[in-house]
Write a protein that holds these residues in place. Sequence first.
Motif, PDB file in Angstrom:
ATOM      1  N   LEU A   1      49.954  32.446  44.919  1.00  0.00           N
ATOM      2  CA  LEU A   1      48.859  31.788  44.221  1.00  0.00           C
ATOM      3  C   LEU A   1      48.182  32.709  43.207  1.00  0.00           C
ATOM      4  O   LEU A   1      47.245  32.303  42.525  1.00  0.00           O
ATOM      5  N   TYR A   2      48.646  33.949  43.129  1.00  0.00           N
ATOM      6  CA  TYR A   2      48.063  34.930  42.209  1.00  0.00           C
ATOM      7  C   TYR A   2      49.111  35.434  41.238  1.00  0.00           C
ATOM      8  O   TYR A   2      50.313  35.236  41.436  1.00  0.00           O
ATOM      9  N   ARG A   3      48.646  36.072  40.191  1.00  0.00           N
ATOM     10  CA  ARG A   3      49.542  36.654  39.198  1.00  0.00           C
ATOM     11  C   ARG A   3      48.965  37.990  38.735  1.00  0.00           C
ATOM     12  O   ARG A   3      47.809  38.333  39.030  1.00  0.00           O
ATOM     13  N   VAL A   4      49.754  38.749  38.018  1.00  0.00           N
ATOM     14  CA  VAL A   4      49.362  40.062  37.538  1.00  0.00           C
ATOM     15  C   VAL A   4      48.313  39.928  36.443  1.00  0.00           C
ATOM     16  O   VAL A   4      48.430  39.085  35.546  1.00  0.00           O
ATOM     17  N   VAL A   5      47.259  40.744  36.519  1.00  0.00           N
ATOM     18  CA  VAL A   5      46.269  40.812  35.446  1.00  0.00           C
ATOM     19  C   VAL A   5      46.852  41.668  34.323  1.00  0.00           C
ATOM     20  O   VAL A   5      47.195  42.832  34.531  1.00  0.00           O
ATOM     21  N   LEU A   6      46.961  41.094  33.145  1.00  0.00           N
ATOM     22  CA  LEU A   6      47.527  41.812  32.005  1.00  0.00           C
ATOM     23  C   LEU A   6      46.411  42.356  31.123  1.00  0.00           C
ATOM     24  O   LEU A   6      45.566  41.594  30.652  1.00  0.00           O
ATOM     25  N   PRO A   7      46.375  43.663  30.876  1.00  0.00           N
ATOM     26  CA  PRO A   7      45.341  44.242  30.012  1.00  0.00           C
ATOM     27  C   PRO A   7      45.406  43.665  28.605  1.00  0.00           C
ATOM     28  O   PRO A   7      46.483  43.337  28.092  1.00  0.00           O
ATOM     29  N   GLN A   8      44.244  43.553  27.971  1.00  0.00           N
ATOM     30  CA  GLN A   8      44.172  43.007  26.622  1.00  0.00           C
ATOM     31  C   GLN A   8      44.498  44.049  25.556  1.00  0.00           C
ATOM     32  O   GLN A   8      44.655  43.714  24.385  1.00  0.00           O
ATOM     33  N   SER A   9      44.596  45.312  25.946  1.00  0.00           N
ATOM     34  CA  SER A   9      44.951  46.374  25.003  1.00  0.00           C
ATOM     35  C   SER A   9      45.725  47.435  25.765  1.00  0.00           C
ATOM     36  O   SER A   9      45.614  47.557  26.986  1.00  0.00           O
ATOM     37  N   ILE A  10      46.512  48.212  25.047  1.00  0.00           N
ATOM     38  CA  ILE A  10      47.299  49.253  25.686  1.00  0.00           C
ATOM     39  C   ILE A  10      46.475  50.531  25.762  1.00  0.00           C
ATOM     40  O   ILE A  10      45.965  51.026  24.752  1.00  0.00           O
ATOM     41  N   LEU A  11      46.320  51.043  26.977  1.00  0.00           N
ATOM     42  CA  LEU A  11      45.495  52.218  27.244  1.00  0.00           C
ATOM     43  C   LEU A  11      46.210  53.099  28.262  1.00  0.00           C
ATOM     44  O   LEU A  11      47.295  52.747  28.741  1.00  0.00           O
ATOM     45  N   LEU A  12      45.614  54.225  28.584  1.00  0.00           N
ATOM     46  CA  LEU A  12      46.095  55.014  29.698  1.00  0.00           C
ATOM     47  C   LEU A  12      45.654  54.336  30.996  1.00  0.00           C
ATOM     48  O   LEU A  12      44.515  53.875  31.109  1.00  0.00           O
ATOM     49  N   SER A  13      46.539  54.272  31.952  1.00  0.00           N
ATOM     50  CA  SER A  13      46.281  53.508  33.167  1.00  0.00           C
ATOM     51  C   SER A  13      45.222  54.169  34.035  1.00  0.00           C
ATOM     52  O   SER A  13      45.207  55.392  34.196  1.00  0.00           O
ATOM     53  N   MET A  14      44.358  53.345  34.613  1.00  0.00           N
ATOM     54  CA  MET A  14      43.323  53.846  35.519  1.00  0.00           C
ATOM     55  C   MET A  14      43.908  54.280  36.854  1.00  0.00           C
ATOM     56  O   MET A  14      43.486  55.290  37.428  1.00  0.00           O
ATOM     57  N   ASN A  15      44.883  53.523  37.375  1.00  0.00           N
ATOM     58  CA  ASN A  15      45.374  53.827  38.717  1.00  0.00           C
ATOM     59  C   ASN A  15      46.806  54.351  38.738  1.00  0.00           C
ATOM     60  O   ASN A  15      47.228  54.938  39.727  1.00  0.00           O
ATOM     61  N   ASP A  16      47.566  54.171  37.652  1.00  0.00           N
ATOM     62  CA  ASP A  16      48.930  54.702  37.606  1.00  0.00           C
ATOM     63  C   ASP A  16      48.879  56.121  37.033  1.00  0.00           C
ATOM     64  O   ASP A  16      49.448  56.414  35.978  1.00  0.00           O
TER      65      ASP A  16
END
Length: 445
Positions: free
Chosen positions: A181-196
């Motif tokens: 029932l859920y899907r991946v949240v896609l960032p609106q801009s390309i940035l350095l990842s907060m958690n990766d």
Amino acid sequence: MEETSEVNTERGEFDYHNSAVLLMETPHQVSRNTDTFPCVSGQSETVEDLQVPVADSTVDPEKEGAVNEDNVNRTEFHESKEVYMSVGQTEDKPLKKSERRLASRRREHWSSKRRLDSGQITSTSKRVRGDISTVQKLSSDGFPIEHPFNKDGYRYTLAEPDPHASGDLEQYAGKAVPARLYRVVLPQSILLSMNDRANQLNLSDDRLSVTGDKGYCTVRATHCVSRGGWYFEVTVKDLPSGSACRIGWSQNYGNLQAPLGYDKFGYSWRSKKGTRFHQSRGKRYSSSYEAGDVLGFYIYLTEWRPCKTVILPDHHKNQTLIKFRNYLYFEERDLVEKAEKSLSPLTGSKIIFFKNGKSQGIAWEDIYDGSYYPAISLYKNASVLMNFGPEFLYPPEGLTNYRPMSDAIDQAFVEHTLADMLFHLEYDEDTAGNAVHYSRQSHKR
């Protein structure tokens, strides 16, 4: 170009182009946003663990690191009595003084095992009851400030309700919430990842600059590419004496607590001596680079793939859904060994590095097939600034077949939308088939 081997000792077929135009104009694509996000209500500020949104509220002592002692039963905490009682113990037969002391020690032991290390979880076995109807806004850049890091063999992907999934979230309040029932949240801009990233690295507020700390560790960008030619730029802001950096491309299984190029999943260009690294082996490539230099990174991944090759991103809908700090995440295991065995060279692929717009030559050809992220490893307090395009300070000379990494944003929307649609089609077909089969069996009886 003559190459000398240097052992690394530092540890520390689908037409998407036409589909894209159609999908980007549909409500399915427009409905993807990161303005709001549902959370599980009722979580107090003292909760210190990742939690699975289900009704069961028991804790498994074995998974929580319970201490086993001879001739003593395992215990569980009864909140109504605020005491630990032995399994099988009744209210008519209270615990002995020695048993109460042991239960108290166990309680302290379990509590310490559940403490977080810099916001990271240590267990996912805790179950809580939740109301999934509450809505909470995301931060301005679309990602929670407090989040689990990708480490210790687990990866976490922020999730949001999928409006196209069959089923109503309301009916699962207080029950196990299906990940479909859920899907991946896609960032609106390309940035350095907060958690990766390794949590030792310090990101700027705009998430385009990163500064190192002590030993080598790595951060990846939020978006990856799997076919075609792509380019991004990095400005070396500061490179103090004794510090170093490695920059290049990494697949998602690249070790974040090691320098880029340490394993089979990464390819990097080091500041010291201009050495290029892959699988912990360095080879002479170019002159060194230093503070003030603007570096360019080009990757070309062959468009054609065998029919059996999966080129759509993972929809994560068959994985575990967990809660952390009122946000939901898909949780998956890092299957590094399995991924290493499946690696195969991609004929025609290549990586080229540039310095101040000038090519330094082909660094690698026929690299391993897969999806690649821009990645940076820093040693000590080196600092760099990312530029994902579309405008570059030094456009790569002699290079025409490339797209800026900023274009990967729209491509990610299209690919994830297709992956979600295919999942829903297959799921609905399977559900309908099972319903027909059940109906026929009932009719026979």
